[in-house]
Design an enzyme around this catalytic site. Structure first.
Site, PDB file in Angstrom:
ATOM      1  N   LYS A  97     -18.896   9.165  81.512  1.00 58.51           N
ATOM      2  CA  LYS A  97     -20.233   9.439  82.038  1.00 58.51           C
ATOM      3  C   LYS A  97     -20.396  10.927  82.355  1.00 58.51           C
ATOM      4  O   LYS A  97     -21.390  11.541  81.957  1.00 58.51           O
ATOM      5  CB  LYS A  97     -20.468   8.598  83.293  1.00 58.51           C
ATOM      6  CG  LYS A  97     -21.877   8.734  83.820  1.00 58.51           C
ATOM      7  CD  LYS A  97     -22.131   7.748  84.949  1.00 58.51           C
ATOM      8  CE  LYS A  97     -22.284   6.353  84.417  1.00 58.51           C
ATOM      9  NZ  LYS A  97     -21.959   5.308  85.342  1.00 58.51           N
ATOM     10  N   ARG A 117     -21.663   7.603  91.223  1.00 60.71           N
ATOM     11  CA  ARG A 117     -21.254   6.623  90.205  1.00 60.71           C
ATOM     12  C   ARG A 117     -19.858   6.894  89.689  1.00 60.71           C
ATOM     13  O   ARG A 117     -19.436   8.035  89.577  1.00 60.71           O
ATOM     14  CB  ARG A 117     -22.199   6.696  88.998  1.00 60.71           C
ATOM     15  CG  ARG A 117     -23.627   6.292  89.285  1.00 60.71           C
ATOM     16  CD  ARG A 117     -24.466   6.669  88.083  1.00 60.71           C
ATOM     17  NE  ARG A 117     -25.876   6.486  88.334  1.00 60.71           N
ATOM     18  CZ  ARG A 117     -26.565   5.423  87.910  1.00 60.71           C
ATOM     19  NH1 ARG A 117     -25.967   4.472  87.238  1.00 60.71           N
ATOM     20  NH2 ARG A 117     -27.833   5.319  88.166  1.00 60.71           N
ATOM     21  N   GLY A 159     -19.329  -2.149  84.328  1.00 62.47           N
ATOM     22  CA  GLY A 159     -19.457  -3.046  85.475  1.00 62.47           C
ATOM     23  C   GLY A 159     -18.184  -3.271  86.268  1.00 62.47           C
ATOM     24  O   GLY A 159     -18.186  -4.023  87.233  1.00 62.47           O
ATOM     25  N   MET A 164     -16.359  -0.964  87.913  1.00 58.09           N
ATOM     26  CA  MET A 164     -16.180  -0.102  89.085  1.00 58.09           C
ATOM     27  C   MET A 164     -17.507   0.065  89.814  1.00 58.09           C
ATOM     28  O   MET A 164     -18.515  -0.493  89.415  1.00 58.09           O
ATOM     29  CB  MET A 164     -15.587   1.224  88.643  1.00 58.09           C
ATOM     30  CG  MET A 164     -14.160   1.059  88.137  1.00 58.09           C
ATOM     31  SD  MET A 164     -13.365   2.597  87.725  1.00 58.09           S
ATOM     32  CE  MET A 164     -14.309   3.159  86.351  1.00 58.09           C
ATOM     33  N   ARG A 207     -23.127   7.002  76.263  1.00 58.57           N
ATOM     34  CA  ARG A 207     -21.723   6.742  75.961  1.00 58.57           C
ATOM     35  C   ARG A 207     -21.668   6.001  74.643  1.00 58.57           C
ATOM     36  O   ARG A 207     -22.651   5.413  74.204  1.00 58.57           O
ATOM     37  CB  ARG A 207     -21.067   5.923  77.068  1.00 58.57           C
ATOM     38  CG  ARG A 207     -21.711   4.568  77.254  1.00 58.57           C
ATOM     39  CD  ARG A 207     -21.036   3.793  78.366  1.00 58.57           C
ATOM     40  NE  ARG A 207     -21.807   2.587  78.654  1.00 58.57           N
ATOM     41  CZ  ARG A 207     -21.656   1.864  79.740  1.00 58.57           C
ATOM     42  NH1 ARG A 207     -20.793   2.245  80.671  1.00 58.57           N
ATOM     43  NH2 ARG A 207     -22.353   0.784  79.937  1.00 58.57           N
ATOM     44  N   HIS A 211       7.835 -20.386  71.236  1.00 65.35           N
ATOM     45  CA  HIS A 211       7.606 -21.185  70.026  1.00 65.35           C
ATOM     46  C   HIS A 211       6.131 -21.548  69.853  1.00 65.35           C
ATOM     47  O   HIS A 211       5.542 -21.332  68.799  1.00 65.35           O
ATOM     48  CB  HIS A 211       8.474 -22.431  70.111  1.00 65.35           C
ATOM     49  CG  HIS A 211       8.333 -23.331  68.950  1.00 65.35           C
ATOM     50  ND1 HIS A 211       8.918 -23.044  67.736  1.00 65.35           N
ATOM     51  CD2 HIS A 211       7.644 -24.468  68.794  1.00 65.35           C
ATOM     52  CE1 HIS A 211       8.605 -23.988  66.889  1.00 65.35           C
ATOM     53  NE2 HIS A 211       7.839 -24.876  67.499  1.00 65.35           N
ATOM     54  N   ARG A 264      13.800 -17.943  54.233  1.00 67.18           N
ATOM     55  CA  ARG A 264      14.935 -17.835  55.156  1.00 67.18           C
ATOM     56  C   ARG A 264      15.603 -19.187  55.320  1.00 67.18           C
ATOM     57  O   ARG A 264      14.925 -20.198  55.497  1.00 67.18           O
ATOM     58  CB  ARG A 264      14.442 -17.354  56.519  1.00 67.18           C
ATOM     59  CG  ARG A 264      15.571 -17.253  57.495  1.00 67.18           C
ATOM     60  CD  ARG A 264      15.098 -16.857  58.854  1.00 67.18           C
ATOM     61  NE  ARG A 264      14.419 -17.956  59.527  1.00 67.18           N
ATOM     62  CZ  ARG A 264      13.809 -17.829  60.701  1.00 67.18           C
ATOM     63  NH1 ARG A 264      13.786 -16.650  61.295  1.00 67.18           N
ATOM     64  NH2 ARG A 264      13.233 -18.854  61.259  1.00 67.18           N
ATOM     65  N   GLU A 322      18.588  -8.783  63.129  1.00 66.60           N
ATOM     66  CA  GLU A 322      18.020  -9.224  64.398  1.00 66.60           C
ATOM     67  C   GLU A 322      19.038  -9.220  65.519  1.00 66.60           C
ATOM     68  O   GLU A 322      18.803  -9.753  66.606  1.00 66.60           O
ATOM     69  CB  GLU A 322      17.299 -10.571  64.265  1.00 66.60           C
ATOM     70  CG  GLU A 322      17.948 -11.582  63.388  1.00 66.60           C
ATOM     71  CD  GLU A 322      17.082 -12.841  63.176  1.00 66.60           C
ATOM     72  OE1 GLU A 322      16.004 -12.975  63.766  1.00 66.60           O
ATOM     73  OE2 GLU A 322      17.533 -13.701  62.413  1.00 66.60           O
ATOM     74  N   SER A 360      15.276  -7.438  56.451  1.00 69.17           N
ATOM     75  CA  SER A 360      14.012  -7.756  57.096  1.00 69.17           C
ATOM     76  C   SER A 360      14.275  -7.797  58.594  1.00 69.17           C
ATOM     77  O   SER A 360      15.123  -8.567  59.065  1.00 69.17           O
ATOM     78  CB  SER A 360      13.477  -9.097  56.602  1.00 69.17           C
ATOM     79  OG  SER A 360      12.294  -9.404  57.299  1.00 69.17           O
ATOM     80  N   GLY A 415      14.038  -8.847  62.093  1.00 65.97           N
ATOM     81  CA  GLY A 415      13.529  -9.956  62.911  1.00 65.97           C
ATOM     82  C   GLY A 415      13.431  -9.438  64.331  1.00 65.97           C
ATOM     83  O   GLY A 415      14.329  -9.595  65.155  1.00 65.97           O
ATOM     84  N   THR A 416      12.327  -8.787  64.596  1.00 67.08           N
ATOM     85  CA  THR A 416      12.242  -8.052  65.871  1.00 67.08           C
ATOM     86  C   THR A 416      11.979  -8.952  67.084  1.00 67.08           C
ATOM     87  O   THR A 416      12.062  -8.476  68.205  1.00 67.08           O
ATOM     88  CB  THR A 416      11.163  -6.954  65.778  1.00 67.08           C
ATOM     89  OG1 THR A 416      10.027  -7.505  65.115  1.00 67.08           O
ATOM     90  CG2 THR A 416      11.676  -5.763  65.009  1.00 67.08           C
ATOM     91  N   CYS A 435       9.615  -8.883  59.910  1.00 65.98           N
ATOM     92  CA  CYS A 435       8.960 -10.198  59.918  1.00 65.98           C
ATOM     93  C   CYS A 435       8.840 -10.767  61.318  1.00 65.98           C
ATOM     94  O   CYS A 435       8.415 -11.896  61.506  1.00 65.98           O
ATOM     95  CB  CYS A 435       9.655 -11.164  58.984  1.00 65.98           C
ATOM     96  SG  CYS A 435      11.337 -11.537  59.470  1.00 65.98           S
ATOM     97  N   TYR A 439       7.346  -2.781  53.661  1.00 62.74           N
ATOM     98  CA  TYR A 439       6.265  -3.719  53.969  1.00 62.74           C
ATOM     99  C   TYR A 439       6.391  -4.247  55.394  1.00 62.74           C
ATOM    100  O   TYR A 439       7.440  -4.121  56.034  1.00 62.74           O
ATOM    101  CB  TYR A 439       6.273  -4.891  52.973  1.00 62.74           C
ATOM    102  CG  TYR A 439       7.454  -5.824  53.146  1.00 62.74           C
ATOM    103  CD1 TYR A 439       7.385  -6.895  54.022  1.00 62.74           C
ATOM    104  CD2 TYR A 439       8.643  -5.620  52.441  1.00 62.74           C
ATOM    105  CE1 TYR A 439       8.473  -7.736  54.207  1.00 62.74           C
ATOM    106  CE2 TYR A 439       9.725  -6.451  52.613  1.00 62.74           C
ATOM    107  CZ  TYR A 439       9.640  -7.519  53.499  1.00 62.74           C
ATOM    108  OH  TYR A 439      10.706  -8.336  53.698  1.00 62.74           O
TER     109      TYR A 439
END
Ligand code: PEP
Ligand code: MG
Length: 896
Positions: free
Chosen positions: A25, A95, A104, A106, A339, A460, A630, A757, A776, A778-779, A846, A866
């Site tokens: 603002k 303001r 809205g 604050m 804004r 899961h 897998r 992983e 791949s 597996g994080t 993945c 990828y």
């Protein structure tokens, strides 16, 4: 350090690009002043002062008082009016406004500077007693509730009582005396509650208001909003003290809100609402029904023309849709705010494409403007926005973690079986569970939405539901579920089986009853923009899909292959022929219960045709795109029944004793199954499982190839620790595969690779890459094992770790957005060392992070080939991958 920035009479200390310091603002007011638009004068106290306030035990920087005094004096000089003056006093609005708009959330205080003396000055100057005392009561009312915290309801009650005494319905009918009387009542109430008189000194009022605006930065609403909108890293709110202009001085005045384009459709039309003879908050609060902006054209043609010009100036200047507030005081237009306007997801796409086509912005900028949430929200049904908020609030039962957005309505059921039975009868159900296990997958599949009392965003239930784009709320800890009695209780309500409930996966709210939903249509502009994204990105985007149906859906979303097919999901459910599900389940359970490898092989032979059929369907759906399959991953205990009745039933079916079943289930019990006998460890100890799965994959591939369907299978081993372990798996895989291929006398290319992983695998990636043809990441597990945080249980305390008012240890949930410093370091190391050994090593991700925009950008930076995301997150990944390239380009340019 300068804490206060002035603007007025065509000059401003600040500029439009100082949002971080002046807030949106403040920056907008400064910029509008600079470019010559009609803006009332005022000053902005910076967000840096707010930051100081919270960092120093709620104390202002010591220079602040004198700076404010100096700028207030300047404002008085410029306007020729004085705060609290008995003649023609200056009034100001106070303001909030932070760098990111939080509409809205604050506080605001209007008409500040009024007291018993100055109210008479206003009355004289405007020759309007009624107006003056109305302004005064509004101020006392706002100040009492916002600054002092007196209950709004008590104040409203006094207003209502006064109106009924006077026998009037509308505020507009109240006379000057009525308002005067109300001010007296408010003040008496103020004294009774606080023990003090209402402050008459305008400077005291001003500091009260400044403090209240700062405080509102940490108010419940604001904190929640920032969490939901993922707004982090801001200093605080600025405070704008601006000369009041009045839209309620008569029929030649008014106030309105307008947008340079339609915020709900994106159409290029001037859009807005306007109220004659009213003050700003009347429009927002919806007390009176405003008129369409076009009405202003006939009522005040000159003002309209001027406003239309402002619209064009501002949109050209900011190169984005603006949301503006204006007031007309006695025929003179004032701009109070501009804004970048919030927009519906559909409008976001429409505007980005239109603006690029109009050459207002470049295509790259259009791509940068969209957020993952815009895409996400485009596809999910939502609670009908037309529903009154108060009605929603009265129906609220509980709150949980918003794992998958969108909304769902259905009848509550408490077991997966019941979900399936009810669904078969054509009922819509919501599956309510304490937690879910793979056994529930069928029930989850047929349910409209899923609610669990435990778990976090990668538990899961959440992972599976996300794959289906199904609304899911997890970790609603306050919901007390009694599955046996088929009921749940929460917030004093009891919901029984068959009662309607509604889930809002957008914010994690659970409501009683059947609430109306609406599904937004993805606009054409979405397709255009996604095509632009595809033209720009380097990363390929695959999907995590376990069924031909999901695979097809994912291709529709733009997936370029499958990055993860979790074969164990196929053990429980036949997605194409549900009547065959029981047969599959029994075969896998027989396999698990088998005592020796001979009987295990027999059971596996029953599963083989099912798996082969699934793979054929998936290969067909992907027609020539790579498919990473897998081998089995979860601990086996997840596949067998735990309650005695079901164990007895199973025993009967496969012809062994119930005790034998119970014993085997007991044997499978592990204290910490996530670190136990799972992943490739199952294939190491039960090589016949690997053999069956590899056979199913290769036979399916050969079958497809013979029919002219191109296939690119990639066989992947989960939870690998090091080269030695992988070597055993790789040799076994090739032995089975090559034999089938040579027996069939065909040529078939396939790859054998591994998931990364575990930290050990990441560290030893250089050696693993001697044998693995692809990695791949597996994080989900890599995050769990690197951080020592259970992905299924961390939801209980993680909210506190990310809550900025609590521990604030993490900026975001590490299961959602990759922890770049920690887990990311291992990822980088593994890529570097893997590619040192095998320069062409194919690398992807993945884990759930593959569908998270920030994490996708990291994957781009570290050179992955990828990312793989659940079908509904594929477009998010496509967009993020394009944004990563654009950001990269900018950084490089910047360096030069
Ligand atoms: C992972 O761990 O990141 C992964 C993709 O495997 P899952 O979620 O099935 O354990
Ligand atoms: Mg895993």
């Amino acid at each position: 350090m300068k804490y206060v920035y002035f603007f007025g009479a065509g000059k401003a200390d600040g500029t439009g690009d100082m949002k971080e310091v002046l807030g949106g603002k403040g920056a907008g007011l400064a910029e509008m002043t600079r470019i010559g638009l009609p803006v009332p004068a005022g000053f902005t106290i910076t967000t840096v002062a707010c930051d100081h306030y919270f960092k120093h035990g709620k104390k202002y920087p010591k220079e602040l008082r004198s700076e404010v005094a100096k700028h207030l004096a300047h404002l008085e000089k410029l306007t020729g009016k004085k705060l609290g003056d008995a003649k023609d006093p200056l009034l100001v609005s106070v303001r909030s406004g932070s760098a990111r708009s939080m509409p809205g959330m604050m506080e605001t205080i209007l008409n500040l500077g009024l007291n018993d003396k100055s109210v008479q000055g206003i009355a004289k100057a405007t020759k309007n007693d009624r107006f003056a005392y109305d302004a005064y009561r509004r101020f006392v009312q706002m100040y009492s509730s916002v600054v002092i915290g007196l209950p709004k309801e008590d104040l409203e009650a006094r207003l209502r009582a006064m109106k009924s005494r006077l026998g009037v319905k509308d505020d507009t009918q109240v006379t000057a005396d009525g308002w005067r009387e109300l001010v007296g009542e408010y003040k008496a109430y103020f004294k009774q509650k606080t023990g003090k008189d209402f402050p008459e000194d305008p400077v005291e009022q001003l500091w009260g208001a400044i403090g209240a605006v700062f405080e509102s930065w940490m108010g419940e609403k604001a904190v929640t909003y920032r969490r939901v909108e993922k707004i982090t890293g801001l200093l605080g709110t600025a405070v704008n003290v601006v000369q009041m202009v009045f839209g309620n001085t008569g029929d030649n005045s008014g106030t309105g809100v307008c947008f340079t384009r339609d915020p709900s459709t994106g159409e290029k039309t001037f859009f807005g609402d306007f109220l004659l003879n009213a003050q700003g908050e009347d429009v927002v609060a919806g007390i009176r029904t405003p008129m369409h902006l076009s009405e202003l054209k006939t009522r005040m043609p000159k003002v309209y023309k001027q406003l239309e010009k402002v619209r064009q100036t501002l949109e050209k200047h900011y190169r984005d849709m603006q949301d503006m507030e204006f007031t007309v005081e006695n025929g003179k237009l004032y701009m109070l705010q501009t804004r970048t306007g919030k927009r519906s997801p559909g409008a976001a796409f429409q505007m980005a494409v239109d603006m690029a086509n109009e050459k207002l912005i470049s295509r790259e900028e259009a791509l940068e403007r969209l957020k993952s949430e815009d895409i996400e929200r485009l596809f999910y049904p939502v609670i009908d926005p037309k529903l009154p908020r108060a009605e929603l609030a009265s129906r609220k039962l509980a709150e949980g973690i918003n794992a998958v957005p969108g909304a769902a309505v259905g009848k509550a059921v408490f077991t997966a079986e019941e979900a399936e039975q009810w669904a078969e009868r054509g009922e819509k159900v919501i599956l309510v569970r304490r937690e879910t296990s793979p056994e529930d997958v069928g029930g989850m599949y047929v349910a409209q939405g899923i609610l669990t009392a435990t778990g976090g965003k990668t538990s899961h239930a959440a992972v599976v539901a996300r794959g289906w784009g199904k609304c899911c709320i997890v970790g609603a800890e306050k919901v007390d579920i009694d599955a046996e009695a088929k009921k749940m209780s929460s917030n004093g309500h009891v919901v029984r089986e068959g009662d309607w409930i509604t889930l809002d996966g957008g914010d994690g709210s659970v409501y009683s009853g059947e609430i109306e939903l609406a599904r937004p249509e993805p606009p054409k502009a979405y397709e255009t923009l996604m095509k632009w994204a595809d033209d720009v990105r380097r990363l390929r985007v695959r999907t995590n899909a376990d069924t031909p149906h999901d695979a097809r859906a994912a291709r529709g979303m733009g997936a370029q292959g499958i990055g993860l097919c979790r074969t164990e999901h196929m053990f429980f459910k036949d997605f194409e022929r549900p009547e065959k599900s029981a047969e599959r389940q029994q075969a896998i359970q027989e396999m698990i219960l088998a005592d020796d490898s001979e009987s295990r092989r027999k059971a596996l032979a029953k599963l083989l045709p099912f798996q082969r059929r699934d793979f054929i369907g998936i290969f067909e759906a992907m027609n020539g795109l790579p498919v990473t399959i897998r081998l089995v991953d979860p601990p086996l205990h997840e596949f067998v029944p735990h309650d005695p009745a079901k164990q007895a039933e199973l025993a009967k079916k496969i012809g062994i004793t119930a005790e034998a079943v119970a014993r085997r289930v007991e044997q499978l019990h592990e204290a910490n199954p996530m670190l136990g006998h799972r992943g490739c460890r199952l294939s190491i100890t039960y090589p016949e499982i690997l053999e069956m799965q590899v056979r199913a994959i290769i036979e399916a591939a050969i079958d497809c190839q013979k029919r002219g369907v191109k296939v690119l299978p990639e066989i992947m081993h989960p939870l690998v620790l090091d080269k030695k372990e992988f070597q055993i798996l790789e040799e076994a895989t090739r032995r089975v595969a090559d034999k089938i291929i040579s027996d069939a006398k065909v040529k078939l290319e396939y790859l054998v690779g591994t998931m990364i992983e575990l930290p050990r695998a990441a560290i030893l990636a250089g050696e693993i890459a001697e044998l693995a043809e692809f990695f791949s990441f597996g994080t989900n597990d890599l995050t769990q094992t690197t951080m020592g945080l259970s992905r299924d249980d961390a939801g209980r305390f993680l909210p506190e770790y990310v809550d900025e008012r609590k521990a604030a240890i993490f900026k975001t949930d590490p299961f959602q957005t990759l922890d770049v410093e920690g887990v990311g370091m291992l990822v980088k190391w593994a890529i570097e060392h893997g590619r040192k050994t095998r320069p062409k090593l194919k690398i992807g991700i993945c884990g759930e992070h593959g569908g998270d925009a920030d994490s996708v950008k990291f994957c781009h930076e570290v050179g992955m080939d990828y990312v793989s995301a659940s079908p509904f997150r594929v477009p998010i990944a496509r967009l993020a991958a394009a944004q990563a390239v654009i950001e990269d380009k900018k950084r490089k340019k910047h360096k030069k």
